[in-house]
Scaffold this motif. Structure first.
Motif, PDB file in Angstrom:
ATOM      1  N   ALA A 116       0.983  -1.149   0.010  1.00 48.01           N
ATOM      2  CA  ALA A 116       0.224   0.030   0.002  1.00 48.01           C
ATOM      3  C   ALA A 116       0.880   1.331   0.047  1.00 48.01           C
ATOM      4  O   ALA A 116       0.590   2.217  -0.759  1.00 48.01           O
ATOM      5  N   GLU A 119       2.756   1.860  -3.339  1.00 47.44           N
ATOM      6  CA  GLU A 119       1.402   2.125  -4.275  1.00 47.44           C
ATOM      7  C   GLU A 119       1.563   3.883  -4.189  1.00 47.44           C
ATOM      8  O   GLU A 119       0.933   4.361  -5.315  1.00 47.44           O
ATOM      9  N   ARG A 120       1.687   4.302  -3.118  1.00 43.23           N
ATOM     10  CA  ARG A 120       1.847   5.714  -3.115  1.00 43.23           C
ATOM     11  C   ARG A 120       3.146   6.483  -3.260  1.00 43.23           C
ATOM     12  O   ARG A 120       3.377   7.379  -2.808  1.00 43.23           O
ATOM     13  N   PHE A 217      -0.525   7.063   7.311  1.00 38.96           N
ATOM     14  CA  PHE A 217      -1.328   5.850   7.094  1.00 38.96           C
ATOM     15  C   PHE A 217      -2.028   5.712   8.594  1.00 38.96           C
ATOM     16  O   PHE A 217      -1.632   5.037   9.265  1.00 38.96           O
ATOM     17  N   TYR A 221     -10.783   2.518   8.608  1.00 38.30           N
ATOM     18  CA  TYR A 221     -11.521   2.718   7.555  1.00 38.30           C
ATOM     19  C   TYR A 221     -13.083   2.962   7.677  1.00 38.30           C
ATOM     20  O   TYR A 221     -13.497   3.245   6.776  1.00 38.30           O
ATOM     21  N   LEU A 240      -3.109   7.751   3.420  1.00 43.24           N
ATOM     22  CA  LEU A 240      -3.529   6.138   3.291  1.00 43.24           C
ATOM     23  C   LEU A 240      -4.555   6.057   4.533  1.00 43.24           C
ATOM     24  O   LEU A 240      -4.346   6.328   5.613  1.00 43.24           O
ATOM     25  N   ASP A 244      -6.953   0.839   2.265  1.00 45.06           N
ATOM     26  CA  ASP A 244      -5.582   0.470   1.456  1.00 45.06           C
ATOM     27  C   ASP A 244      -4.943  -0.558   1.971  1.00 45.06           C
ATOM     28  O   ASP A 244      -4.595  -1.634   1.134  1.00 45.06           O
ATOM     29  N   HIS A 248      -4.903  -4.404  -0.114  1.00 44.18           N
ATOM     30  CA  HIS A 248      -3.541  -5.389  -0.261  1.00 44.18           C
ATOM     31  C   HIS A 248      -3.331  -6.534   0.322  1.00 44.18           C
ATOM     32  O   HIS A 248      -2.973  -7.644  -0.238  1.00 44.18           O
ATOM     33  N   ARG A 269     -11.027  -3.398  -4.691  1.00 42.10           N
ATOM     34  CA  ARG A 269     -11.132  -1.817  -4.007  1.00 42.10           C
ATOM     35  C   ARG A 269     -12.351  -1.252  -4.157  1.00 42.10           C
ATOM     36  O   ARG A 269     -13.260  -0.530  -3.256  1.00 42.10           O
TER      37      ARG A 269
END
Length: 284
Positions: A116, A119-120, A217, A221, A240, A244, A248, A269
Motif C-alpha cells: 500500500a 503504491e503511493r 497511514f 476505515y 492512506l 488500502d 492489499h 478496491r
C-alpha cells in the motif's frame, strides 16, 4: 489455475466479532473478476475456544482461511508451518491448505502494508512513528524494518506496552524507542506516521497536525475519514487509509489461496468502497 486448486474452492474469514467483516466482499469480488464461479468465501463467528473444533471439521475442499482477532496468535499451535513473516510478530492472518494436507500460516498484513505504501510512492523513509502498541502496531514495526533506515518511535500508553514494543524492536532488529502517549503530537514531525489505534483515540491530535506533515497511514476505515485523517488531508500531504491495507492484504490472500496472480486489486478496491458507502464492514 494449478491442479492443486481445482479441488479446493472454499475459503472463509474467522473471528469474533465477525458479522461486519469486509473480507467476504473483497474476496468474492476477486473471484468474480477472476472467473472463479465455483469458489465460495464465507464468514464464521469463531473464538479461541471453538477454533480447534472448527479446524478439525474442515475437509479437502478448503483452500484457505483469513483470520482476524482474537485468532491470529491462537491458531499457531494448530499449523504445520508458519512463515518467517508471521513468526516475527507471532500473528497469522492467513492459512493455506496444501495438496498434501498441511496447514501453512502466513501474515499478509506486513507485505500488504508495504504494498500500500509503495503504491503511493513510499518505499524508504529515514525515520517513522507508530501510534499504538497492539497487533497492528507490531505489523507496522515489522514492515518498517524493511523500509526505515533510521529510528522508529512508538507512542504508547503504558510501561507494559512500551516494554513489549522494545522487545519487538530488538527481535526485528529495528532501532525502536518508545515515548508516552501524552507526547504523540511530536510524531507528526516524522516523514511517515502509522496510526494503529482504535476509533476515537487519535481524534484529539487532529488539531496538532502541522502545515507540512509527511505521510500518514491511518489503518482505520470506518468511519472515514477520521478527524486526524481529515486534518491531514486538508494540508495536501499524502494520506492512506485502512481500506488500502485491507485490499492489499486480501489480494495477497487471494493469490495464495487460488494460485492466481495477480489478484484484481482495482475490482476489490471498488467493491470495498461500495460496501463502505453502504455502511457495511467494520472489521477485517
Amino acid at each position: 489455475m494449478d491442479s492443486q486448486r481445482n479441488s479446493r474452492n472454499k475459503a472463509a474469514v474467522l473471528g469474533s466479532p465477525i458479522a461486519h467483516s469486509l473480507s467476504p466482499v473483497l474476496h468474492r469480488a476477486a473471484y468474480e473478476e477472476l472467473g472463479l464461479d465455483d469458489w465460495s468465501y464465507d464468514r464464521f463467528e469463531i473464538d479461541e475456544a471453538h477454533l480447534p473444533g472448527f479446524l478439525a471439521g474442515l475437509d479437502e475442499r478448503w483452500a484457505g482461511l483469513s483470520l482476524t482477532m482474537p485468532l491470529k496468535r491462537a491458531v499457531i499451535p494448530f499449523l504445520d508451518q508458519v512463515s518467517p513473516t508471521a513468526r516475527a510478530v507471532e500473528a497469522v492472518n492467513t492459512v493455506v491448505f496444501t495438496e498434501d494436507g498441511r496447514a501453512v500460516g502466513d501474515n499478509t498484513d506486513i507485505p500488504g502494508l508495504l504494498a500500500a505504501l509503495a503504491e503511493r510512492g513510499v518505499r524508504q523513509v529515514e525515520s517513522a512513528a507508530v501510534l499504538g502498541a497492539g497487533a497492528t502496531a507490531a505489523s507496522a514495526v515489522a514492515a518498517l524494518a524493511r523500509i526505515c533506515t533510521g529510528e522508529v518511535t512508538a507512542y504508547v500508553r503504558s510501561p507494559v506496552r512500551a516494554a513489549e514494543m522494545q522487545r519487538l524492536g530488538e527481535r526485528l532488529g529495528v532501532p525502536l524507542r518508545t515515548a508516552p502517549w501524552s507526547t504523540a503530537a511530536e510524531s507528526f514531525g516524522a516523514p511517515l506516521v502509522i496510526a494503529t489505534t482504535p476509533a476515537g483515540t487519535t481524534d484529539p491530535l487532529a488539531a496538532e497536525v502541522p502545515e507540512r506533515p509527511g505521510t500518514l497511514f491511518d489503518v482505520l476505515y470506518e468511519p472515514w475519514p477520521t478527524p486526524l485523517a481529515a486534518a491531514w488531508l486538508a494540508t495536501g500531504a499524502p494520506l492512506l487509509g485502512g481500506l488500502d491495507l485491507l485490499v492489499h492484504q486480501a489480494a495477497l490472500q487471494v493469490e495464495q489461496m487460488t494460485g492466481r496472480v495477480p489478484a484484481p486489486l482495482a475490482a476489490m478496491r471498488a467493491a470495498g468502497e461500495r460496501a463502505l458507502a453502504g455502511g457495511r464492514g467494520v472489521t477485517g
